[in-house]
Design a protein around this motif. Sequence first.
Motif, short mmCIF file in Angstrom:
data_model
loop_
_atom_site.label_atom_id
_atom_site.label_comp_id
_atom_site.label_asym_id
_atom_site.label_seq_id
_atom_site.Cartn_x
_atom_site.Cartn_y
_atom_site.Cartn_z
N LYS A 78 0.86 -1.17 0.00
CA LYS A 78 0.00 0.00 0.00
C LYS A 78 0.90 1.23 0.00
N VAL A 79 0.66 2.12 -0.95
CA VAL A 79 1.47 3.32 -1.07
C VAL A 79 0.62 4.55 -0.77
N GLU A 80 1.16 5.42 0.07
CA GLU A 80 0.53 6.72 0.33
C GLU A 80 1.55 7.79 -0.03
N LEU A 81 1.22 8.56 -1.05
CA LEU A 81 2.16 9.56 -1.56
C LEU A 81 1.62 10.95 -1.29
N ASP A 82 2.31 11.68 -0.42
CA ASP A 82 1.94 13.05 -0.07
C ASP A 82 2.98 13.99 -0.69
N ARG A 83 2.74 14.37 -1.93
CA ARG A 83 3.70 15.22 -2.63
C ARG A 83 3.80 16.60 -1.97
N ALA A 84 2.70 17.08 -1.44
CA ALA A 84 2.68 18.41 -0.83
C ALA A 84 3.63 18.49 0.36
N HIS A 85 3.82 17.38 1.09
CA HIS A 85 4.69 17.36 2.27
C HIS A 85 5.93 16.50 2.06
N SER A 86 6.16 16.10 0.81
CA SER A 86 7.38 15.38 0.42
C SER A 86 7.61 14.10 1.21
N VAL A 87 6.53 13.32 1.38
CA VAL A 87 6.63 12.05 2.10
C VAL A 87 5.94 10.96 1.29
N LYS A 88 6.61 9.81 1.20
CA LYS A 88 5.99 8.62 0.62
C LYS A 88 6.02 7.51 1.66
N ASN A 89 4.87 6.91 1.90
CA ASN A 89 4.76 5.83 2.88
C ASN A 89 4.37 4.55 2.14
N ILE A 90 5.14 3.48 2.38
CA ILE A 90 4.79 2.18 1.81
C ILE A 90 4.58 1.19 2.94
N LEU A 91 3.43 0.53 2.93
CA LEU A 91 3.19 -0.60 3.83
C LEU A 91 3.35 -1.87 3.00
N TYR A 92 4.32 -2.69 3.34
CA TYR A 92 4.55 -3.91 2.58
C TYR A 92 4.20 -5.11 3.46
N GLN A 93 3.54 -6.08 2.86
CA GLN A 93 3.05 -7.23 3.63
C GLN A 93 4.06 -8.36 3.63
N ASP A 94 4.40 -8.85 4.82
CA ASP A 94 5.29 -9.99 4.95
C ASP A 94 4.57 -11.24 4.48
N SER A 95 5.14 -11.93 3.50
CA SER A 95 4.46 -13.09 2.90
C SER A 95 4.32 -14.25 3.88
N GLU A 96 5.19 -14.32 4.90
CA GLU A 96 5.13 -15.43 5.85
C GLU A 96 4.20 -15.13 7.03
N THR A 97 4.32 -13.93 7.59
CA THR A 97 3.53 -13.60 8.78
C THR A 97 2.22 -12.90 8.45
N GLY A 98 2.15 -12.30 7.27
CA GLY A 98 0.96 -11.54 6.90
C GLY A 98 0.92 -10.15 7.50
N GLU A 99 1.93 -9.80 8.30
CA GLU A 99 1.96 -8.49 8.94
C GLU A 99 2.36 -7.40 7.93
N TRP A 100 1.83 -6.20 8.20
CA TRP A 100 2.17 -5.05 7.36
C TRP A 100 3.27 -4.24 8.04
N ASN A 101 4.38 -4.04 7.33
CA ASN A 101 5.52 -3.30 7.87
C ASN A 101 5.66 -1.97 7.14
N PRO A 102 5.99 -0.91 7.86
CA PRO A 102 6.03 0.42 7.23
C PRO A 102 7.40 0.79 6.65
N SER A 103 7.34 1.61 5.64
CA SER A 103 8.54 2.23 5.07
C SER A 103 8.19 3.66 4.71
N TYR A 104 9.05 4.61 5.07
CA TYR A 104 8.79 6.02 4.79
C TYR A 104 9.98 6.60 4.02
N THR A 105 9.69 7.41 3.02
CA THR A 105 10.74 8.10 2.30
C THR A 105 10.56 9.60 2.40
N ASP A 106 11.61 10.28 2.83
CA ASP A 106 11.64 11.74 2.84
C ASP A 106 12.08 12.17 1.44
#
Length: 418
Positions: free
Chosen positions: A72-100
């Motif tokens: 899942k990608v959330e792209l906020d160009r106005a505040h220069s932030v990109k957030n990616i939630l990537y799902q672990d294929s084994e646990t099913g958990e969603w882990n976050p990643s943020y880019t400045d």
Amino acid sequence: MKKISRLSFKAGAILMTLAMLVAFCIPGGKVYADQTDAVATLKNAFDSFNACGLVFVEYSVTGEGELLLSEKVELDRAHSVKNILYQDSETGEWNPSYTDLKELVTYYQDEDKQWYKYPTEAEELQGLGKTLSENGVETDIVTGATYTYEGEETIPVSNAHTGEIKDVECYRYLAVVPVIIVDDNEYEDGEEDEDDAEDEDDEDDEDAEPEEPELINVYYYIEKATGRWVHAETREGLIVDADITYPDANDASMVLEIPKEAIDKAILEDGFVTPVSSKELVGYKVVYKGKKAYLVVTSVKNTKKVTIKKSVKILGKSYPVQEIGASALANKKKLQTVVINADITKIDKKAFYNSTKLKTITIKSKKLKTIGKNAFDSNSKKLTVKLSGNKKYKAKIRKLITKSRAKKAVKKTKLTLK
């Protein structure tokens, strides 16, 4: 330390990147109200997407019936932030990643809740990326794509932020896109790189027939009420599915921010490799020994002279260079001089292997302990290795170098140790 693979980040936006590439191939021109004009309607929709300050994308990649990627990608160009939630294929958990997007730093959290960071190249952040890459295979769009209006359809579209699903009345378009698959990993470690190939004869390339592009069908769905692009998918081979939503950018709750914990606690990613460029001639890999990080030379640009620094600054902090990796300076057809200013402790196997024009290696380190097999087998006519330190230390290094050399290399190269 357990940590996640960054493959998902490179594979991430796999459909989005394809869509962006298709969008760039659509010629400019007047935007028509007639939805049957596929080129004009799609161009208008893509332009709207590119101009949107806040956009959410949920997508998945499936191959041979197996879910390969879910993000899942959330792209906020106005505040220069990109957030990616990537799902672990084994646990099913969603882990976050943020880019400045301003500082070009990506932060992510692994399954053990440890935060990591690494520098992000600017070209990776245009739109959601301009190239389609998966497992080292890059797809380049070529000319000749066709676009067709296929009619109306009501489809469910998921909001990546809220999880809400709603039915949307859409126009459907088919893009038949010719692509050429280019393998990034054509050269393995120790083999030629692109610069090396420039020095070789091009006769084989001239005689070879141009590669035939493959045709990929990509379906785009444009919302009837707004003209916005809300869904895209492929249905054959690698199945990709993406939903796009456009939240209210004026809603304060929708502003994306990088968690303070990530900024405060993130450590440099173990295994991160700095890129080689015209400015940075040497590539380094980050390696941890306990909690302390050091750098290993992984590659160099194919140029006449290369200097390996004592330390390298990454994201504002200096890290010591301690090793020359396996085949790091191998097969460089232009390389003549290497100066190692770093306090290296190890030169790994085939480090300078088959760099046939290599004449001089200056090693200023007085801490060298290990030399791998064939490390100095450059196959050049003459090679001088200049050492630092006292007589006892130099004698030890001479012994290590002599032991590492193959019989053929001894016959071919006159090696002088100073």
